[in-house]
Design an enzyme around this catalytic site. Sequence first.
Site, mmCIF file in Angstrom:
data_model
loop_
_atom_site.group_PDB
_atom_site.id
_atom_site.type_symbol
_atom_site.label_atom_id
_atom_site.label_comp_id
_atom_site.label_asym_id
_atom_site.label_seq_id
_atom_site.Cartn_x
_atom_site.Cartn_y
_atom_site.Cartn_z
ATOM 1 N N ALA A 160 -29.289 -64.683 30.303
ATOM 2 C CA ALA A 160 -29.745 -66.045 30.523
ATOM 3 C C ALA A 160 -28.515 -66.979 29.746
ATOM 4 C CB ALA A 160 -31.146 -66.386 29.697
ATOM 5 N N TYR A 161 -28.140 -66.400 28.556
ATOM 6 C CA TYR A 161 -27.200 -66.900 27.989
ATOM 7 C C TYR A 161 -25.963 -67.199 28.675
ATOM 8 C CZ TYR A 161 -23.258 -67.618 24.523
ATOM 9 O OH TYR A 161 -22.183 -67.992 23.753
ATOM 10 N N ALA A 162 -25.275 -66.361 29.328
ATOM 11 C CA ALA A 162 -23.955 -66.327 30.372
ATOM 12 C C ALA A 162 -24.518 -67.195 31.342
ATOM 13 C CB ALA A 162 -23.918 -65.060 30.928
#
Length: 256
Positions: A160-162
């Site tokens: 999700a961060y990437a």
Amino acid sequence: MSRSLAGKVALVTGGSRGIGRAIAQRLAADGALVAVHYGRQAEAAAAVVAAIEADGGQAFALGQPLGVAGDVAGLFGQLDAVMARRTGSTRLDILVNNAGVATHADLAGTTSELFDEHFAINARAPFFITQAAAERMDAGGRVITIGTGLTKQVKPELVAYAMSKAAIDVMSQTLAKELAPRGITVNVVAPGVVDTDMNAGWLRGDDAARAHAEGMSPFGRLTEPEDVASVVAFAASDDARFVTGQFLDATGGAVL
């Protein structure tokens, strides 16, 4: 102090700790008046301002949680009021979108709440902060967003961060083309693994994890906040006037 940014006004989101603190201090050392934004760490932001002023620089703190309703209006309402008092203008020269969140979770472990939080803070907030900042910029303006090497190197536990940071890469390339006719540059600066509060949960107290992170760079060490701040300072300077739409890799070669 080089004073290369003398007379410039900079806003650094998430400027109270880690990379943001180093960026705020570097831009102030180069002569900019720096607005140090924080979400909840008022004391930490005050400490950054105090450190900048002790070194002869100029700074002030702005508190506004991001990823919530009214976040951008609240942030720029405060910024405009302070700038009108201090300079008689609401002009902004440099925006550094640094604030962000990163939670370890793979596909199965990513909840809808976690996913939404990452996009609200890491993608939506920078987009609309940039929109508001661009309205206040003249020719020579700089938009710099902190990205990640994880858009070039896959780690399933940070999906999700990437994904949210990949949106930043596309945003910056697109806005670079839109804002170039106005003389405004837009770039991404991507750090490697930095020993900050964001990474404390897995990096500190785990010698094997730390050794692995250090080994990601051919230099055999972690990224220091000052390494990133130096690249940001370049992107903010007149030396970078013809550099736009770029992914400036400050990972120490970790994604080679």
